[in-house]
Design a protein around this motif. Structure first.
Motif, PDB file in Angstrom:
ATOM      1  N   ALA A   1     -14.324 -16.346  81.296  1.00  0.00           N
ATOM      2  CA  ALA A   1     -15.174 -15.105  81.561  1.00  0.00           C
ATOM      3  C   ALA A   1     -16.205 -14.961  80.496  1.00  0.00           C
ATOM      4  N   ILE A   2     -15.882 -15.195  79.192  1.00  0.00           N
ATOM      5  CA  ILE A   2     -16.831 -14.966  78.166  1.00  0.00           C
ATOM      6  C   ILE A   2     -17.895 -16.096  78.413  1.00  0.00           C
ATOM      7  N   PHE A   3     -17.531 -17.416  78.426  1.00  0.00           N
ATOM      8  CA  PHE A   3     -18.556 -18.558  78.547  1.00  0.00           C
ATOM      9  C   PHE A   3     -19.280 -18.741  79.699  1.00  0.00           C
ATOM     10  N   SER A   4     -18.608 -18.180  81.019  1.00  0.00           N
ATOM     11  CA  SER A   4     -19.209 -18.347  82.265  1.00  0.00           C
ATOM     12  C   SER A   4     -20.377 -17.348  82.362  1.00  0.00           C
ATOM     13  N   LEU A   5     -20.072 -15.968  81.817  1.00  0.00           N
ATOM     14  CA  LEU A   5     -21.220 -15.045  82.113  1.00  0.00           C
ATOM     15  C   LEU A   5     -22.685 -15.365  81.790  1.00  0.00           C
ATOM     16  N   PRO A   6     -22.823 -15.653  80.491  1.00  0.00           N
ATOM     17  CA  PRO A   6     -24.309 -16.422  80.308  1.00  0.00           C
ATOM     18  C   PRO A   6     -24.694 -17.627  81.212  1.00  0.00           C
ATOM     19  N   LEU A   7     -23.642 -18.393  81.229  1.00  0.00           N
ATOM     20  CA  LEU A   7     -23.858 -19.765  82.187  1.00  0.00           C
ATOM     21  C   LEU A   7     -24.293 -19.343  83.519  1.00  0.00           C
ATOM     22  N   ALA A   8     -23.570 -18.389  84.008  1.00  0.00           N
ATOM     23  CA  ALA A   8     -23.888 -17.869  85.300  1.00  0.00           C
ATOM     24  C   ALA A   8     -25.330 -17.487  85.636  1.00  0.00           C
ATOM     25  N   LEU A   9     -25.759 -16.503  84.726  1.00  0.00           N
ATOM     26  CA  LEU A   9     -27.276 -16.150  84.685  1.00  0.00           C
ATOM     27  C   LEU A   9     -28.188 -17.361  84.529  1.00  0.00           C
ATOM     28  N   LEU A  10     -27.710 -18.119  83.545  1.00  0.00           N
ATOM     29  CA  LEU A  10     -28.616 -19.236  83.522  1.00  0.00           C
ATOM     30  C   LEU A  10     -28.794 -20.362  84.736  1.00  0.00           C
ATOM     31  N   GLY A  11     -27.516 -20.173  85.437  1.00  0.00           N
ATOM     32  CA  GLY A  11     -27.469 -21.263  86.572  1.00  0.00           C
ATOM     33  C   GLY A  11     -28.121 -20.457  87.584  1.00  0.00           C
ATOM     34  N   ALA A  12     -28.484 -19.415  87.698  1.00  0.00           N
ATOM     35  CA  ALA A  12     -29.083 -18.730  88.737  1.00  0.00           C
ATOM     36  C   ALA A  12     -30.473 -19.388  89.324  1.00  0.00           C
ATOM     37  N   ARG A  13     -30.340 -19.914  90.327  1.00  0.00           N
ATOM     38  CA  ARG A  13     -31.805 -20.620  90.834  1.00  0.00           C
ATOM     39  C   ARG A  13     -32.954 -19.828  90.925  1.00  0.00           C
ATOM     40  N   THR A  14     -32.774 -18.462  91.241  1.00  0.00           N
ATOM     41  CA  THR A  14     -33.865 -17.591  91.463  1.00  0.00           C
ATOM     42  C   THR A  14     -34.238 -17.083  89.898  1.00  0.00           C
ATOM     43  N   LEU A  15     -33.525 -17.010  88.807  1.00  0.00           N
ATOM     44  CA  LEU A  15     -33.917 -16.563  87.893  1.00  0.00           C
ATOM     45  C   LEU A  15     -34.621 -17.424  86.868  1.00  0.00           C
ATOM     46  N   PHE A  16     -33.605 -18.506  86.682  1.00  0.00           N
ATOM     47  CA  PHE A  16     -33.987 -19.719  85.893  1.00  0.00           C
ATOM     48  C   PHE A  16     -34.155 -20.889  86.593  1.00  0.00           C
ATOM     49  N   PRO A  17     -35.084 -21.298  87.164  1.00  0.00           N
ATOM     50  CA  PRO A  17     -35.216 -22.451  87.931  1.00  0.00           C
ATOM     51  C   PRO A  17     -34.819 -23.662  87.131  1.00  0.00           C
ATOM     52  N   LYS A  18     -35.477 -23.624  86.011  1.00  0.00           N
ATOM     53  CA  LYS A  18     -35.596 -24.947  84.917  1.00  0.00           C
ATOM     54  C   LYS A  18     -34.106 -25.186  84.424  1.00  0.00           C
ATOM     55  N   PHE A  19     -33.336 -24.090  84.202  1.00  0.00           N
ATOM     56  CA  PHE A  19     -31.886 -24.381  83.693  1.00  0.00           C
ATOM     57  C   PHE A  19     -30.963 -24.742  84.757  1.00  0.00           C
ATOM     58  N   ALA A  20     -31.117 -24.108  85.977  1.00  0.00           N
ATOM     59  CA  ALA A  20     -30.222 -24.082  87.148  1.00  0.00           C
ATOM     60  C   ALA A  20     -29.615 -25.378  87.543  1.00  0.00           C
ATOM     61  N   ARG A  21     -30.265 -26.462  87.325  1.00  0.00           N
ATOM     62  CA  ARG A  21     -29.813 -27.891  87.445  1.00  0.00           C
ATOM     63  C   ARG A  21     -28.652 -28.293  86.468  1.00  0.00           C
ATOM     64  N   VAL A  22     -29.162 -28.233  85.181  1.00  0.00           N
ATOM     65  CA  VAL A  22     -28.276 -28.662  84.092  1.00  0.00           C
ATOM     66  C   VAL A  22     -26.947 -27.824  84.345  1.00  0.00           C
ATOM     67  N   VAL A  23     -27.172 -26.306  84.430  1.00  0.00           N
ATOM     68  CA  VAL A  23     -25.815 -25.651  84.623  1.00  0.00           C
ATOM     69  C   VAL A  23     -25.030 -26.156  85.606  1.00  0.00           C
ATOM     70  N   LYS A  24     -25.619 -26.611  86.732  1.00  0.00           N
ATOM     71  CA  LYS A  24     -24.983 -26.736  87.871  1.00  0.00           C
ATOM     72  C   LYS A  24     -24.121 -28.044  87.824  1.00  0.00           C
ATOM     73  N   LEU A  25     -24.747 -29.199  86.980  1.00  0.00           N
ATOM     74  CA  LEU A  25     -24.194 -30.381  86.646  1.00  0.00           C
ATOM     75  C   LEU A  25     -22.992 -30.129  85.841  1.00  0.00           C
ATOM     76  N   ILE A  26     -23.087 -29.305  84.753  1.00  0.00           N
ATOM     77  CA  ILE A  26     -22.194 -28.814  83.698  1.00  0.00           C
ATOM     78  C   ILE A  26     -20.811 -28.488  84.522  1.00  0.00           C
ATOM     79  N   SER A  27     -20.884 -27.298  85.539  1.00  0.00           N
ATOM     80  CA  SER A  27     -20.018 -26.548  86.197  1.00  0.00           C
ATOM     81  C   SER A  27     -19.155 -27.499  87.220  1.00  0.00           C
TER      82      SER A  27
END
Lengths: 258, 261
Positions: free
Chosen positions: B85-111
């Motif tokens: 829960a602690i680590f996924s909350l910031p990652l989930a926000l960064l991974g949202a395509r609509t908010l941070f299109p640049k990071f979303a790809r990297v986060v998706k790969l990690i997850s």
């Protein structure tokens, strides 16, 4: 000028926070959680990774047969479990079931099946029918029933009851009502849950061998026991690639169905 | 009209082909692992015989040895869920395509990568690092929870109403303020429900980790079965089923209330 801020339920907030803190403290103590230990041993992790690298690719040919066996287990588990989950799901759907007693019994049966993890079933079947892939296939069949029937009975409960009632009204039997009225409406979700179960089964079948239920996990277990970490790394790599590929395929099929 | 009929026929054709291919794969698989019809026929008798060994359950063993092991599994699942829960909350926000299109790809790969590992393979790596026991199990469960919770969390964030976000930014608020006052209030109920659901799944995952020496009730079951102490294994099964059922019921009820608001 501003709308009033909704009042907070302080007793509930304090009770929840207290419960979370107590639970975390109890758990962290119980398992001996310590960041210091983790940081001190991180060098051990580095050594482990350097021992695992590079993966021993000469071992790859010997993985072919167990790998196929793993996929066989996943296919059998998904097919048998997928077929058996149909009656279990139908009888657990409130709008289609045959009376309260049947519904109640089936629903509890389903919930009990769901409590045990895949490897527990594998251990039980390995005890019952002997070590090997047959035990794995049976374990995944039961696991698949647990996965599909729960999800699908919920989609069956949300279908439009007009059609099934129409079939009944013109004198159709209960089975005809299912066949022509209810199931066609939920067919797509069934296929997508079956694919999801197949994904889970492929992942599970990779590790079934750890308890002697066949597949690539059996090799993993022997290599791990011999500390052959280059080979363990190769097996993990193969599992990872296989799982990702199956997931891609299944997601592509599912998005085309939708 | 004729065109529609044609398309209908094609779809029926596709389903028939799929059934045929699945049937062929099934038969080949059965043959390949030596699962013959005779073996299937003997199965019911075998199951009944084995079930007979499990009766009666050795409940004294259950209270002394099994309950502490189940408690340890719950502890592993809890810590694993908290890590997730602690680590996924910031990652989930960064991974949202609509908010941070640049990071979303990297986060998706990690997850995607962390999700592809079965927990038990992660545990195999953590056991040599932090030693045999529950701590290794909690780390393994934690890592795989991060992957899944990040994916589910990003999907929740992607589905929000953007009106409040635009309102905060129009009033001169920063991205961070928009996250705090426009995004989080919308997504938290659903994300917390996902945490609880993940906790239910983690209990099952942590229960098997004992197989590789990472603590919990799985090791107890493996040992009782290995030494043919079926009455003790029965105690493990009964207690696991009852406790997991109880936790499922409580957690499911809390989830329903949170979602309803």
């Amino acid at each position: 000028m501003f709308p009033e801020r909704p009042a907070r339920n302080w007793p509930l907030i304090i009770a929840t926070a207290g419960f979370l803190a107590a639970m975390t403290w109890w758990s962290a103590n119980g398992i001996g959680f310590s960041l210091i230990e983790l940081l001190c041993n991180i060098t051990g992790g580095g050594r482990l990774i350097s021992e695992s690298w590079p993966p021993d690719f000469s071992f790859l040919p010997r993985l072919a047969d167990p790998f196929l066996e793993t996929l066989n287990i996943a296919v059998i588990g998904t097919v048998i479990g997928g077929i058996l989950s149909v009656p279990v799901a139908v009888l657990a759907a409130r709008n289609l079931t045959l009376g309260r007693v049947v519904w109640f019994t089936d629903r509890n049966f389903m919930n009990v099946l769901r409590t045990l993890p895949d490897l527990f079933w594998a251990m039980l079947f390995a005890t019952a029918v002997g070590f090997g892939p047959v035990a794995g296939a049976l374990a995944l069949s039961v696991f698949t029933i647990a996965v599909i029937s729960k999800l699908w009975s919920e989609s069956l409960e949300s279908i439009d009851m007009g059609l099934p009632e129409a079939v009944r009204a013109v004198g159709g039997t209960w089975l005809q009502m299912l066949r022509f009225g209810a199931v066609p409406q939920a067919m797509q979700t069934y296929v997508s849950y079956a694919l999801y179960a197949f994904e889970l089964n492929v992942r599970a079948s990779m590790v079934l061998g750890l308890v002697g239920a066949g597949g690539i996990g059996m090799i993993l277990e022997t290599q791990r026991a011999n500390f052959e970490y280059e080979r363990v790394a190769l097996i993990v790599l193969v599992v990872l690639v296989a799982v990702l590929i199956i997931e891609e395929i299944s997601e592509a099929i599912r998005s085309r169905l939708a | 009209m004729s065109e529609r009929r044609l398309r209908g026929q094609q779809r029926i054709g596709g389903a028939t082909w799929a059934t045929f291919i699945i049937a062929a794969l099934f038969v080949w698989s059965m043959w390949a692992i030596g699962f013959s019809p005779e073996r299937l026929g003997k199965l019911p008798a075998q199951m009944v015989e084995v079930l007979g060994f499990f009766w009666p359950a050795d409940m004294a063993y259950g209270w002394d040895k099994v309950l502490p092991a189940i408690a340890e599994s719950i502890q592993i699942a809890w810590i694993g869920t908290i890590i997730g829960a602690i680590f996924s909350l910031p990652l989930a926000l960064l991974g949202a395509r609509t908010l941070f299109p640049k990071f979303a790809r990297v986060v998706k790969l990690i997850s995607a990568t962390t999700r592809a590992f079965p927990e038990i393979l992660l545990a195999i790596y953590f056991v040599p690092i932090v030693g045999l026991g529950a701590f290794a199990g909690a780390l393994a469960i934690g890592i795989s929870s991060i992957g899944m919770l990040t994916k589910l969390g990003s999907e929740v964030v992607d589905s929000i109403d953007f009106g409040p976000v635009e309102a905060v930014e129009a009033a001169g608020g920063s991205r961070i303020l928009a996250l705090r006052y426009a995004v989080l209030p919308q997504v938290l109920p659903e994300i917390i429900a996902h945490w609880l659901f993940r906790f239910e799944l983690n209990i099952r995952a942590s229960a098997v980790l004992g197989v590789v020496g990472a603590g919990g009730v799985g090791g107890v079951l493996l040992n009782t079965l290995r030494y043919r102490h079926f009455d003790k294994a029965a105690a493990v099964l009964v207690l696991t089923i009852l406790i997991v059922l109880a936790i499922d019921m409580v957690s499911g009820e809390i989830r329903r209330r949170i979602i309803r608001g």
